[in-house]
Design a protein around this motif. Structure first.
Motif, PDB file in Angstrom:
ATOM      1  N   THR A 185      25.817 -19.056  -1.327  1.00 53.45           N
ATOM      2  CA  THR A 185      24.502 -18.622  -0.567  1.00 53.45           C
ATOM      3  C   THR A 185      23.431 -18.665  -1.780  1.00 53.45           C
ATOM      4  O   THR A 185      23.328 -18.331  -2.727  1.00 53.45           O
ATOM      5  N   VAL A 186      22.491 -19.596  -1.136  1.00 53.61           N
ATOM      6  CA  VAL A 186      21.417 -19.719  -1.992  1.00 53.61           C
ATOM      7  C   VAL A 186      19.977 -18.983  -1.330  1.00 53.61           C
ATOM      8  O   VAL A 186      19.533 -19.194  -0.301  1.00 53.61           O
ATOM      9  N   ILE A 187      19.371 -18.224  -2.241  1.00 53.91           N
ATOM     10  CA  ILE A 187      18.280 -17.521  -1.882  1.00 53.91           C
ATOM     11  C   ILE A 187      16.896 -18.023  -2.514  1.00 53.91           C
ATOM     12  O   ILE A 187      17.009 -18.342  -3.825  1.00 53.91           O
ATOM     13  N   THR A 188      15.846 -18.501  -2.032  1.00 55.42           N
ATOM     14  CA  THR A 188      14.901 -19.243  -2.725  1.00 55.42           C
ATOM     15  C   THR A 188      13.533 -19.031  -2.201  1.00 55.42           C
ATOM     16  O   THR A 188      13.228 -18.530  -0.951  1.00 55.42           O
ATOM     17  N   SER A 189      12.514 -19.166  -2.986  1.00 54.47           N
ATOM     18  CA  SER A 189      10.921 -19.112  -2.498  1.00 54.47           C
ATOM     19  C   SER A 189      10.373 -20.717  -2.805  1.00 54.47           C
ATOM     20  O   SER A 189       9.329 -20.793  -2.651  1.00 54.47           O
ATOM     21  N   SER A 190      11.128 -21.713  -2.728  1.00 58.70           N
ATOM     22  CA  SER A 190      11.023 -23.010  -3.048  1.00 58.70           C
ATOM     23  C   SER A 190      11.308 -23.919  -1.820  1.00 58.70           C
ATOM     24  O   SER A 190      12.242 -24.049  -1.318  1.00 58.70           O
ATOM     25  N   LEU A 191      10.046 -24.539  -1.344  1.00 57.38           N
ATOM     26  CA  LEU A 191      10.550 -25.479  -0.156  1.00 57.38           C
ATOM     27  C   LEU A 191      11.155 -26.698  -0.514  1.00 57.38           C
ATOM     28  O   LEU A 191      11.886 -27.205   0.308  1.00 57.38           O
ATOM     29  N   ALA A 192      10.935 -26.896  -1.754  1.00 57.30           N
ATOM     30  CA  ALA A 192      11.572 -27.928  -2.423  1.00 57.30           C
ATOM     31  C   ALA A 192      13.163 -27.971  -2.337  1.00 57.30           C
ATOM     32  O   ALA A 192      13.966 -28.870  -2.083  1.00 57.30           O
ATOM     33  N   VAL A 193      13.838 -26.598  -2.698  1.00 57.71           N
ATOM     34  CA  VAL A 193      15.036 -26.608  -2.585  1.00 57.71           C
ATOM     35  C   VAL A 193      15.317 -26.323  -1.170  1.00 57.71           C
ATOM     36  O   VAL A 193      16.327 -27.110  -0.974  1.00 57.71           O
ATOM     37  N   VAL A 194      14.734 -25.804  -0.287  1.00 55.98           N
ATOM     38  CA  VAL A 194      14.977 -25.824   1.003  1.00 55.98           C
ATOM     39  C   VAL A 194      14.945 -27.377   1.433  1.00 55.98           C
ATOM     40  O   VAL A 194      16.177 -27.592   2.140  1.00 55.98           O
ATOM     41  N   ASP A 195      14.388 -28.256   1.220  1.00 59.89           N
ATOM     42  CA  ASP A 195      14.452 -29.681   1.550  1.00 59.89           C
ATOM     43  C   ASP A 195      15.763 -29.977   1.096  1.00 59.89           C
ATOM     44  O   ASP A 195      16.410 -31.079   1.785  1.00 59.89           O
ATOM     45  N   GLU A 196      16.243 -29.818  -0.076  1.00 55.27           N
ATOM     46  CA  GLU A 196      17.506 -30.474  -0.600  1.00 55.27           C
ATOM     47  C   GLU A 196      18.670 -29.741   0.154  1.00 55.27           C
ATOM     48  O   GLU A 196      19.895 -30.577   0.279  1.00 55.27           O
ATOM     49  N   LEU A 197      18.547 -28.508   0.828  1.00 54.70           N
ATOM     50  CA  LEU A 197      19.665 -27.952   1.385  1.00 54.70           C
ATOM     51  C   LEU A 197      19.673 -27.553   2.693  1.00 54.70           C
ATOM     52  O   LEU A 197      20.679 -27.181   3.460  1.00 54.70           O
ATOM     53  N   ARG A 198      18.542 -27.897   3.505  1.00 60.74           N
ATOM     54  CA  ARG A 198      18.336 -27.546   4.854  1.00 60.74           C
ATOM     55  C   ARG A 198      19.408 -28.123   5.884  1.00 60.74           C
ATOM     56  O   ARG A 198      19.563 -27.700   6.998  1.00 60.74           O
ATOM     57  N   HIS A 199      19.954 -29.379   5.565  1.00 57.51           N
ATOM     58  CA  HIS A 199      20.944 -29.972   6.426  1.00 57.51           C
ATOM     59  C   HIS A 199      22.472 -29.798   6.112  1.00 57.51           C
ATOM     60  O   HIS A 199      23.311 -30.332   6.914  1.00 57.51           O
TER      61      HIS A 199
END
Length: 251
Positions: free
Chosen positions: A116-130
């Motif tokens: 489980t990844v918790i983040t405030s970074s959209l760059a991290v979201v972009d890497e993991l969203r798919h």
């Protein structure tokens, strides 16, 4: 409360509300209105917020360098640090990923992991969203578009509701005494809240950040469980971390 920390709290309150009176700031921070007026004058002079009659508002974005530009600096060093960090993650872990270009690289390396990844970074979201294997929890808040991050009261409140096994924390620089610094004032309260929400704090800092500078301290060496950097990082700073009991890992 030290002036530097008080300034950070003032910035957080103004950014969260948009406009805050001197009286509200004084009451919230437990200091006199005259102290707050001096603080606001100093912050206004530095271009960090705008002093208005009876209070302050309209914080200017304090980190004009966009994420995409920062991402092109020291790419090999950052990649080695990210790979060292990925080795600490175990299946089933709950990990907090701070903002930053190195943590974004770490996120890419964590694809396909049952974590489980918790983040405030959209760059991290972009890497993991798919990636359907990784469970992704995104902290909300005010969006800093130039650095793809969420900040503010809502972000900090959300962090008080979660617990992580491990935090991977970024930094703008590390002082010779081991102080983890940041140059983006509005991010500092979020970073401190992340430290409070994690069982272990891992600082990711390429060797170019030793020794480094910043406007506000995030934490001291005694709050860092693991420091991951590159061969060639400043030996005096590394010695301060080892003396504080930090596990220093060179990549």
């Amino acid at each position: 409360m030290l002036p530097a920390r008080r300034h950070g709290e003032i910035i957080r309150m103004v950014r969260s509300s948009g406009l805050v009176s001197v009286e509200a700031l004084a009451e919230g921070l437990g200091v006199s209105p005259s102290t707050i007026r001096r603080d606001l004058q100093s912050l206004d002079a530095g271009g960090i917020l705008r002093r208005v009659r009876g209070g302050a508002g309209c914080i200017a974005d304090d980190d004009p360098v966009p994420f995409d530009e920062v991402a092109t600096v020291a790419t090999d060093d950052k990649e080695r640090v990210a790979r060292g960090a990925a080795e600490l993650v175990r299946d089933g872990d709950v990990v907090l990923l701070d903002i930053g270009t190195t943590t974004a690289r770490l996120a890419r390396l964590l694809r396909g992991r049952r974590i489980t990844v918790i983040t405030s970074s959209l760059a991290v979201v972009d890497e993991l969203r798919h990636d359907s294997t990784v469970e992704l929890l995104v902290l909300g808040g005010i969006l800093r578009r130039n650095y793809l991050s969420f900040v503010g009261m809502l972000t900090e409140q959300a962090l008080r509701e979660v617990r992580a096994h491990r935090l991977f924390l970024g930094t703008s620089g590390i002082g010779v005494d081991g102080q983890v610094m940041d140059s983006t004032l509005v991010e500092v309260p979020v970073k401190r809240a992340m430290i409070g929400s994690a069982e272990q704090t891992v600082v990711l800092a390429d060797r170019g950040k030793f020794p480094g500078t910043g406007l506000l301290p995030v934490c001291g060496a005694d709050a860092v469980d693991v420091l991951i950097t590159n061969d060639g990082a400043d030996p005096t700073t590394l010695a301060a971390y080892r003396a504080a009991g930090t596990d220093v890992r060179l990549t």
